[in-house]
Design a protein around this motif. Structure first.
Motif, PDB file in Angstrom:
ATOM      1  N   UNK A 119       0.747  -1.192   0.049  1.00  0.00           N
ATOM      2  CA  UNK A 119      -0.058  -0.061   0.133  1.00  0.00           C
ATOM      3  C   UNK A 119       0.835   1.372  -0.055  1.00  0.00           C
ATOM      4  N   UNK A 120       2.019   1.215   0.762  1.00  0.00           N
ATOM      5  CA  UNK A 120       2.928   2.342   0.720  1.00  0.00           C
ATOM      6  C   UNK A 120       3.517   2.767  -0.571  1.00  0.00           C
ATOM      7  N   UNK A 121       3.957   1.650  -1.374  1.00  0.00           N
ATOM      8  CA  UNK A 121       4.327   1.948  -2.683  1.00  0.00           C
ATOM      9  C   UNK A 121       3.209   2.325  -3.664  1.00  0.00           C
ATOM     10  N   UNK A 122       2.039   1.857  -3.576  1.00  0.00           N
ATOM     11  CA  UNK A 122       0.784   2.253  -4.253  1.00  0.00           C
ATOM     12  C   UNK A 122       0.643   3.679  -4.151  1.00  0.00           C
ATOM     13  N   UNK A 123       0.693   4.133  -2.698  1.00  0.00           N
ATOM     14  CA  UNK A 123       0.511   5.581  -2.283  1.00  0.00           C
ATOM     15  C   UNK A 123       1.579   6.553  -3.038  1.00  0.00           C
ATOM     16  N   UNK A 124       2.886   6.013  -2.910  1.00  0.00           N
ATOM     17  CA  UNK A 124       3.999   6.901  -3.531  1.00  0.00           C
ATOM     18  C   UNK A 124       3.590   6.941  -5.136  1.00  0.00           C
ATOM     19  N   UNK A 125       3.513   5.795  -5.771  1.00  0.00           N
ATOM     20  CA  UNK A 125       3.262   5.808  -7.188  1.00  0.00           C
ATOM     21  C   UNK A 125       2.085   6.936  -7.276  1.00  0.00           C
ATOM     22  N   UNK A 126       0.960   6.733  -6.682  1.00  0.00           N
ATOM     23  CA  UNK A 126      -0.111   7.655  -7.102  1.00  0.00           C
ATOM     24  C   UNK A 126       0.197   9.211  -6.982  1.00  0.00           C
ATOM     25  N   UNK A 127       0.966   9.634  -5.865  1.00  0.00           N
ATOM     26  CA  UNK A 127       1.405  10.785  -5.756  1.00  0.00           C
ATOM     27  C   UNK A 127       2.193  10.993  -6.754  1.00  0.00           C
ATOM     28  N   UNK A 128       3.357  10.351  -7.144  1.00  0.00           N
ATOM     29  CA  UNK A 128       4.386  10.678  -8.076  1.00  0.00           C
ATOM     30  C   UNK A 128       3.512  10.889  -9.589  1.00  0.00           C
ATOM     31  N   UNK A 129       2.808  10.047  -9.688  1.00  0.00           N
ATOM     32  CA  UNK A 129       2.000   9.888 -11.058  1.00  0.00           C
ATOM     33  C   UNK A 129       1.090  11.423 -11.167  1.00  0.00           C
ATOM     34  N   UNK A 130       0.297  11.653 -10.003  1.00  0.00           N
ATOM     35  CA  UNK A 130      -0.493  12.819  -9.920  1.00  0.00           C
ATOM     36  C   UNK A 130       0.409  14.066 -10.528  1.00  0.00           C
ATOM     37  N   UNK A 131       1.469  14.191 -10.012  1.00  0.00           N
ATOM     38  CA  UNK A 131       2.409  15.289  -9.968  1.00  0.00           C
ATOM     39  C   UNK A 131       2.600  15.532 -11.763  1.00  0.00           C
ATOM     40  N   UNK A 132       3.104  14.188 -12.137  1.00  0.00           N
ATOM     41  CA  UNK A 132       3.288  14.300 -13.620  1.00  0.00           C
ATOM     42  C   UNK A 132       2.184  14.690 -14.303  1.00  0.00           C
ATOM     43  N   UNK A 133       1.110  14.188 -14.179  1.00  0.00           N
ATOM     44  CA  UNK A 133      -0.148  14.428 -14.930  1.00  0.00           C
ATOM     45  C   UNK A 133      -0.776  15.905 -14.685  1.00  0.00           C
ATOM     46  N   UNK A 134      -0.689  16.404 -13.639  1.00  0.00           N
ATOM     47  CA  UNK A 134      -1.060  17.677 -13.279  1.00  0.00           C
ATOM     48  C   UNK A 134      -0.086  18.830 -13.833  1.00  0.00           C
ATOM     49  N   UNK A 135       1.169  18.582 -14.009  1.00  0.00           N
ATOM     50  CA  UNK A 135       2.100  19.382 -14.719  1.00  0.00           C
ATOM     51  C   UNK A 135       1.758  19.661 -16.092  1.00  0.00           C
ATOM     52  N   UNK A 136       1.237  18.435 -16.644  1.00  0.00           N
ATOM     53  CA  UNK A 136       0.663  18.696 -18.186  1.00  0.00           C
ATOM     54  C   UNK A 136      -0.736  19.076 -18.227  1.00  0.00           C
ATOM     55  N   UNK A 137      -1.467  18.758 -17.158  1.00  0.00           N
ATOM     56  CA  UNK A 137      -2.977  19.407 -17.423  1.00  0.00           C
ATOM     57  C   UNK A 137      -2.954  20.961 -17.314  1.00  0.00           C
ATOM     58  N   UNK A 138      -1.870  21.364 -16.464  1.00  0.00           N
ATOM     59  CA  UNK A 138      -1.932  22.767 -16.326  1.00  0.00           C
ATOM     60  C   UNK A 138      -0.993  23.571 -17.617  1.00  0.00           C
ATOM     61  N   UNK A 139      -0.346  22.813 -18.394  1.00  0.00           N
ATOM     62  CA  UNK A 139       0.237  23.207 -19.568  1.00  0.00           C
ATOM     63  C   UNK A 139      -0.787  23.185 -20.695  1.00  0.00           C
ATOM     64  N   UNK A 140      -1.688  22.144 -20.608  1.00  0.00           N
ATOM     65  CA  UNK A 140      -2.701  22.002 -21.610  1.00  0.00           C
ATOM     66  C   UNK A 140      -3.775  23.351 -21.440  1.00  0.00           C
ATOM     67  N   UNK A 141      -4.223  23.625 -20.216  1.00  0.00           N
ATOM     68  CA  UNK A 141      -4.827  24.580 -19.945  1.00  0.00           C
ATOM     69  C   UNK A 141      -4.279  26.060 -20.142  1.00  0.00           C
ATOM     70  N   UNK A 142      -3.098  26.167 -20.044  1.00  0.00           N
ATOM     71  CA  UNK A 142      -2.139  27.279 -20.532  1.00  0.00           C
ATOM     72  C   UNK A 142      -2.177  27.579 -21.997  1.00  0.00           C
ATOM     73  N   UNK A 143      -2.346  26.382 -22.717  1.00  0.00           N
ATOM     74  CA  UNK A 143      -2.037  26.858 -24.292  1.00  0.00           C
ATOM     75  C   UNK A 143      -3.280  26.492 -24.729  1.00  0.00           C
ATOM     76  N   UNK A 144      -4.499  26.210 -24.080  1.00  0.00           N
ATOM     77  CA  UNK A 144      -5.937  25.951 -24.846  1.00  0.00           C
ATOM     78  C   UNK A 144      -5.869  24.630 -25.737  1.00  0.00           C
ATOM     79  N   UNK A 145      -5.075  23.560 -25.030  1.00  0.00           N
ATOM     80  CA  UNK A 145      -4.916  22.450 -25.923  1.00  0.00           C
ATOM     81  C   UNK A 145      -6.475  21.760 -25.796  1.00  0.00           C
ATOM     82  N   UNK A 146      -7.089  21.414 -27.049  1.00  0.00           N
ATOM     83  CA  UNK A 146      -8.247  20.788 -27.090  1.00  0.00           C
ATOM     84  C   UNK A 146      -8.459  19.554 -26.114  1.00  0.00           C
TER      85      UNK A 146
END
Length: 332
Positions: A119-146
Motif C-alpha cells: 500500500x505504501x508503494x501504491x501511495x507513492x506511485x499515485x502521488x508521483x503520477x499525479x504530479x506528472x499528469x497535473x504538470x501537463x494538465x496545467x500546461x494544456x490549460x495554459x495553451x488551450x489544448x483541446x
C-alpha cells in the motif's frame, strides 16, 4: 416556425461539424533537440489536422513507485518546455493537439504490467503520477489544448486503484477545461472503470485482424468485425465517442497478426500490407458517426531522414502509405 428553423440549423450544424471534425491525427514523436516550423511542414502536407504531443515520464522497473519526469537529462521534446514549444509550432500551422503524457519503463517493459506490492508503494506511485499528469494538465490549460490524455496503457494500475483514478480525473478537471480521454490497450479497453467521467473512449487500436502474409483490404475488414462489434457495444453503453488514441501498422509481412509488435527485426518489408491495413481500418471506422478519429503511430520530426521503402517499422514517412494517408485525410 422560428423554433423549427433554429432546430434545423442545429441539426445541420451537428451533421456538418460531425463530418468536418474528424480527428485526422499523427503521433508526433518527441525530438531530442529543439525543432522549428520546417519540421511541422510535412505534417501539414500529409493533411493531418491534429497531432498527439507526447512528453514522457520514466520508471526504472514495473515495481518502481516513482515517476521521473521533466528533467534536464531527458530529450527536449520529452520535457515540458519542449512539449510547449512543439504545441505552439503545431498550432501556428493550424494543427490542433492532444497532449498525451506517457510513461516509459526501462528496457521497454509493458506499462500495463506496472503494479506495486504494498500500500505504501501504491501511495507513492499515485502521488508521483499525479504530479506528472497535473504538470501537463496545467500546461494544456495554459495553451488551450483541446484534448488531454491522462494515461496510456496502464490497465493494472487503473483496475487495481479505481478510486485514485476517479479522484485524479476530478483534480485534472479543476485545472483544465478541455476534453479528457485515456488511452487503453486494445485488449483491455472495455475494463477501464471511469469512461463515464471522460469525454472520449480512448483505444490504442492494435487489434489482430489477419494472419496472412500480405492480407487484402477485404480480409482485414472481415477481421475487424468482431472487434468493431465489441467497440460498438461499449460505445452504446457509455454513449461517448470513440477515439483511436493510437493506430498503425508496420510495413512488414504479417502486419495484421500482432500489430502491437515493435521488435527490431530487419527485413520482411511489405509496403502493400501496410497500405492495405491502413485502408481497411479507415474504411471500417472513419464514416461511423460515433467515431471521433485517431492518431497514426508514429511521425518523426526529421522527415527526410526517416522511414523509406526499406524500412519495416510503423512510420509511413517516405513510403507509399504516406501518399495514401495524405489522400484519405484530404478526402475526409
Amino acid at each position: 416556425m422560428k423554433r423549427f428553423f433554429i432546430l434545423l440549423i442545429s441539426i445541420c450544424f451537428l451533421n456538418c461539424s460531425g463530418q468536418q471534425s474528424k480527428i485526422n491525427g499523427v503521433s508526433f514523436v518527441a525530438s531530442p533537440k529543439e525543432i522549428n516550423e520546417t519540421n511541422i511542414d510535412p505534417v501539414v502536407k500529409v493533411n493531418a489536422n491534429w497531432a498527439a504531443v507526447m512528453p514522457f515520464g520514466f520508471v526504472k522497473n514495473l515495481k518502481e513507485p516513482s515517476v521521473v519526469f521533466n528533467t534536464e537529462r531527458q530529450w527536449w521534446g520529452e520535457r515540458a518546455d519542449g512539449a510547449e514549444r512543439t504545441i505552439e509550432l503545431l498550432n501556428q500551422k493550424g494543427i490542433k493537439v492532444m497532449l498525451k503524457p506517457q510513461i516509459w519503463v526501462w528496457r521497454g517493459e509493458f506499462t500495463g504490467n506496472i503494479s506495486m506490492d504494498s500500500e505504501e508503494d501504491w501511495k507513492t506511485l499515485e502521488s508521483s503520477y499525479e504530479g506528472f499528469i497535473m504538470l501537463y494538465a496545467k500546461l494544456a490549460q495554459k495553451l488551450n489544448v483541446p484534448i488531454l490524455c491522462i494515461g496510456t496503457e496502464l490497465h493494472t494500475f487503473v483496475q487495481k486503484r479505481p478510486e485514485y483514478w476517479k479522484q485524479l480525473i476530478q483534480k485534472v478537471r479543476s485545472v483544465y477545461e478541455g476534453k479528457l480521454t485515456y488511452a487503453e490497450n486494445w485488449d483491455q479497453f472495455a475494463n477501464a472503470p471511469f469512461w463515464n467521467q471522460l469525454d472520449y473512449i480512448g483505444v490504442d487500436a492494435y487489434f489482430p485482424v489477419s494472419e496472412s502474409k500480405t492480407p487484402s483490404v477485404e480480409e482485414m475488414r472481415e477481421g475487424w468485425q468482431m472487434h468493431k462489434n465489441e467497440i460498438i457495444a461499449l460505445q452504446k453503453t457509455i454513449e461517448k465517442p470513440v477515439l483511436f488514441t493510437e493506430f498503425g501498422y508496420r510495413s512488414i509481412h504479417y502486419t495484421g497478426k500482432e500489430p502491437w509488435a515493435s521488435n527490431r527485426i530487419k527485413g520482411n518489408v511489405d509496403l502493400k500490407a501496410q497500405n492495405n491495413a491502413l485502408t481497411a481500418l479507415y474504411e471500417e471506422f472513419w464514416k461511423e458517426h460515433w467515431f471521433a478519429g485517431g492518431f497514426l503511430w508514429k511521425w518523426y520530426h526529421d522527415h527526410d531522414k526517416v522511414g523509406g521503402e526499406d524500412n519495416n517499422r510503423f512510420t509511413i514517412q517516405n513510403k507509399p502509405s504516406e501518399k495514401l494517408i495524405q489522400t484519405l485525410y484530404k478526402d475526409d
